[in-house]
Design a protein around this motif. Sequence first.
Motif, mmCIF file in Angstrom:
data_model
loop_
_atom_site.group_PDB
_atom_site.id
_atom_site.type_symbol
_atom_site.label_atom_id
_atom_site.label_comp_id
_atom_site.label_asym_id
_atom_site.label_seq_id
_atom_site.Cartn_x
_atom_site.Cartn_y
_atom_site.Cartn_z
ATOM 1 N N LEU A 765 110.731 68.655 -66.696
ATOM 2 C CA LEU A 765 111.950 68.554 -66.542
ATOM 3 C C LEU A 765 112.645 67.745 -67.567
ATOM 4 O O LEU A 765 113.722 67.898 -68.231
ATOM 5 C CB LEU A 765 112.547 68.279 -65.337
ATOM 6 N N ALA A 766 111.931 66.506 -67.860
ATOM 7 C CA ALA A 766 112.495 65.578 -68.700
ATOM 8 C C ALA A 766 112.452 66.096 -70.015
ATOM 9 O O ALA A 766 113.261 65.964 -70.963
ATOM 10 C CB ALA A 766 111.585 64.151 -68.672
ATOM 11 N N HIS A 767 111.471 66.778 -70.436
ATOM 12 C CA HIS A 767 111.000 67.560 -71.728
ATOM 13 C C HIS A 767 111.972 68.442 -72.130
ATOM 14 O O HIS A 767 112.635 68.592 -73.141
ATOM 15 C CB HIS A 767 109.563 67.872 -71.759
ATOM 16 N N ASP A 768 112.478 69.279 -71.241
ATOM 17 C CA ASP A 768 113.303 70.422 -71.360
ATOM 18 C C ASP A 768 114.772 70.036 -71.150
ATOM 19 O O ASP A 768 115.599 70.642 -72.266
ATOM 20 C CB ASP A 768 112.940 71.483 -70.232
ATOM 21 N N LEU A 769 115.433 68.895 -70.451
ATOM 22 C CA LEU A 769 116.502 68.790 -70.170
ATOM 23 C C LEU A 769 117.088 67.532 -70.783
ATOM 24 O O LEU A 769 118.221 67.252 -71.107
ATOM 25 C CB LEU A 769 116.778 68.607 -68.748
ATOM 26 N N ILE A 770 116.109 66.612 -71.729
ATOM 27 C CA ILE A 770 116.415 65.221 -72.064
ATOM 28 C C ILE A 770 116.079 65.281 -73.464
ATOM 29 O O ILE A 770 116.745 64.893 -74.337
ATOM 30 C CB ILE A 770 115.861 64.093 -71.057
ATOM 31 N N SER A 771 114.947 65.544 -73.885
ATOM 32 C CA SER A 771 114.240 65.452 -75.024
ATOM 33 C C SER A 771 115.127 66.084 -76.225
ATOM 34 O O SER A 771 115.315 67.330 -75.913
ATOM 35 C CB SER A 771 112.747 65.770 -75.128
ATOM 36 N N GLY A 772 115.406 65.301 -77.196
ATOM 37 C CA GLY A 772 115.995 66.216 -78.266
ATOM 38 C C GLY A 772 117.440 66.422 -78.127
ATOM 39 O O GLY A 772 118.198 67.000 -78.912
ATOM 40 N N ARG A 773 118.051 66.178 -77.138
ATOM 41 C CA ARG A 773 119.662 66.272 -77.033
ATOM 42 C C ARG A 773 120.381 65.095 -77.132
ATOM 43 O O ARG A 773 119.966 63.979 -77.269
ATOM 44 C CB ARG A 773 119.771 66.442 -75.303
ATOM 45 N N THR A 774 121.357 65.321 -77.831
ATOM 46 C CA THR A 774 122.270 64.400 -78.267
ATOM 47 C C THR A 774 123.608 63.915 -77.525
ATOM 48 O O THR A 774 124.159 63.090 -77.596
ATOM 49 C CB THR A 774 122.638 64.343 -79.878
ATOM 50 N N GLN A 775 123.967 65.045 -76.696
ATOM 51 C CA GLN A 775 125.182 65.027 -76.165
ATOM 52 C C GLN A 775 125.204 64.673 -74.713
ATOM 53 O O GLN A 775 124.106 64.661 -74.046
ATOM 54 C CB GLN A 775 126.186 66.259 -76.233
#
Length: 995
Positions: A765-775
């Motif tokens: 969940l952290a990898h899919d929803l948090i990693s690499g997002r900027t907004q």
Amino acid sequence: MINTLNRHPSTTRPPTPPKDNAEDTAKLPVDHTYQGTLGQHILLDTPDGSPSSSSEYFHGSSGKLPKRVVFSPWTRYHKPPISHYKTTVMDGDLRPLPPSKQCVASNKSILKISTNNSSPLFDICQPLVLDPNEPVAGLLQSVNQHLSSASRDSRLDSYRTLLGCLSLYKEVPDTRLLIENLVGFLEHIRRDVLSKKTETGLLDVELCSHALKVLVPILYTPGLIDAVPYEFAAFIAELAISSMESLDTPKTILDHYMQLLSRQKFSSKIINADRAIRILNALNGLETRVKGNRVIGLKIMIYQRLLVQAKSSMIPRAEGWLEFLISSMSSSIKDIRSRAIAFGTDAALALGTTSAVSQSWIGILDRDHPSGPRIVDHLGARLLELLNVKEGGLHVPQIWSIVILFLRNRRHRVERWKHLKSWFAIMERAFNSSDAKVKFQANVAWNRLVSVLNLDASTDASIIKVLRKPIASQLERKNNDNQMKYAKQIARSSYCNLLYYAFRPGATHEHLDLYWDAFVAPILVHRLSATKSDLDFSCEILCVLLSSPQPRVWDHDRAHHLLQMKPEELPCLDPKWTRHRVAKIVRILDSLRSHPQLAQWDDIRATAFFKVWKSFVKALGAAASKEVKVSMATMNAIAQIMTLLNRFWTQTCCSSQGISRRLDVFVALVDEAVAEIGFRPFAEKKLLQASSESSFEAAETPSSRSGHHHGSMKSPITHVLDALVNSGGFDEPAIENQQALLGFLELALRSASGRRTRLAILWELAHDLISGRTQNVSPRLFLWKCLATEAAQALSKPQTKVRDDESPQLGNGYRDAVRLLEIGIREFGQEIYPSWKMLSDAVIDKVQHETCYAGILLVYTEPLSKSMKDEGLRNVSDDYLRCGTHILNHVRWPESRQALERIRKMWEIIVDTIKSVAKPESSSLAFISDLLAAGFRSRHKTIVNDLVVVWNHSFGKAKALEYPATLHHVLARIRLSTEVELPGFVDDETTEVRE
């Protein structure tokens, strides 16, 4: 009243009563017609006053009892009973009575019999003064005794008195008493129906008529008919049939016998096939030799009675009574039409499926009418004429439906009838009538047409279009007044009837596709959305069609019951059809969701739309209830649901609704879907999202996705969290937002049965929803804190039972927790330390407890140090420094060379264990896949190289292997830097490695 006289001849007679005006007596009307039910006879009274009489005693040679004139013991005046039954005189208006002086002297007895002073007096010649509260046993006994008399006048008076008694009591006064006297009554009736006048030798019509008037109610009254002896029943049936066959039977007597045959309830032994055929033959052409509308009406009633008693006898002789039926339905007399319609409806329902009857019906309709055109054209023209008649329009749809109901035989189906198109034009006029009653009957007729057509996948498209048109037009009308509201109610009932027969149980999916597109989609969306009442009705229809609390018995004859049909009577569609055609239903749900009426809800769960949603997801759950493994059909349905939910969320983000309101709706819909379908499909990582639009697609593997989708496959619940966190409508982590995220996070973790699985889900969940997002930093940070808290709690809980795939090998499980720590450092840096420290301490404590200090170095210190080093080159913050300090404070170096040697020995033991269990088989690989994956992930070349050697000597020699998902990714990475043998291995680019 009448009673037996047992007086001594010397008894003094009472004084003679005063004379009454004879003219008053002559003016009293006498009605000899039978009125229909036992309680509706018109009381036949003698004149009110007692005429002058002699005081002499008459002693006849027959030994008759003497009569005398007496005063009635009752002094109060009794009004004669009034009949409330309205009859129709079919022979025309009653002729005016001639002057009394021109009338023949009455043959009614003017003498009375008195009893001794202790007995009640029964006076025939006085008006009936019977008290319904007084017993009638004495009356019945006296009547029976007087019927034994040889005096014709006495017998006539007895019949009149008995008829008056029956009329006064409205019903049979006492069935038991009548049965006790029945045998005597029937013997007297048998004698009197054959009685002849001595002077002419002809039938005594008056006496016979009165006997038959008494007999008819006996023959249809329950309890009495069963007590009639077989010999008498056979005798009277034969006499009635013979009277109809005879050309010399007086019309009055014929009338009574026709009434008898139309009302009798003889058993099949009496009305057997032979007698039924004789009755049918006698009825043919009867109205041509015996004129009068009454004869026509009674003939119809006899046919209707035979339909119950001798239906099989009517089939081979259908042509005769069918032709008479058409003629009667075309009559200009309302009552004849009404009786003909009643009989025609019953006959069509009972015999309309019979080939011989349907064939005869078609033949008669195609026959030339005496006036020129064919009978079907003449009948159609007559129906159009009746539409312009004040009380005739009501009969038009009824006659129309009778014509249709006779065409239900498979070889003579109505849709193949060549006159059907012109027949539709008549109903179009009826639907456009301004008379509400005509419109109601038009809907009833249309409902019956729908039931007759046997709708299936082969039904012509033009027929389907015609069936829909009048109902859809009526549903569009506005409820301006009470009359229009009633018309709308009738139209809704007809729409339910249309769906009832279109979606009959057991229909194929092709059949359901056809009629969903024809009757549901275009009407519910475009025709039933004007008002809240329309919207509620649409939702109620959908609720029942999609899911039903309990199965219902489907009745093919439901349209003939005439009761308004309600949505709850509709059959439930096959849940598997609902799952396979989920896109059709989602389109309607999307239209209902955006309806202005639904934007005003206070509680989403109380709305009609939510009830539809509940029925929809319940149907999907029923379709998947027996699946051991989640099927692609179920995942495709989940993809459509996710598309609808995502569209709702993204569109409402731009609306004026508050975040709390939108979250309530979104959470309620997701919760209901998970509750009814089950959690397993929402945890399957088989969902891809489109790159250009908010739609989803299910796929078995990433390589099977279409070109319009991107990214890795995720579970539906992950996509739900993604919509909340990264949609742009969730900027402030308010309490409502936090509760929603925590609720969905709990759903995501529901499938985790152990610590290792739980930690793996949290990292994904952290990898899919948090990693690499900027907004959307705020909701992403809140989600990370929630994930860190869940991971720390998972590590803190002791495992009471360790499963094989949960073995605490060095690095297994802990690595996912450490990755969560890495993501916190890399993605945020600020505002993470409390949660970060809590998870860090949990990892250190668990690793130290289950392994040793050297394990902390391998699992925790080394990977986090590298992450801190990489992040420190880009971003340095207070929390970053605090995290780094925390890592250094927990560094555990080997205390001695002996400790380091113990670590190496431990590894050698692990390698030897792998060698002992490794076999070149997929089952063996699956058994130790987690241990191998942990070793191949090591950053120590020695560990990786040792495992490669073990692998090549065991699994590398297999012809082909099935690689577990946990091992597949690791092997794809190390094969680029090592010489590992991977039989049948396929990487993400679908390139097969040499075997």
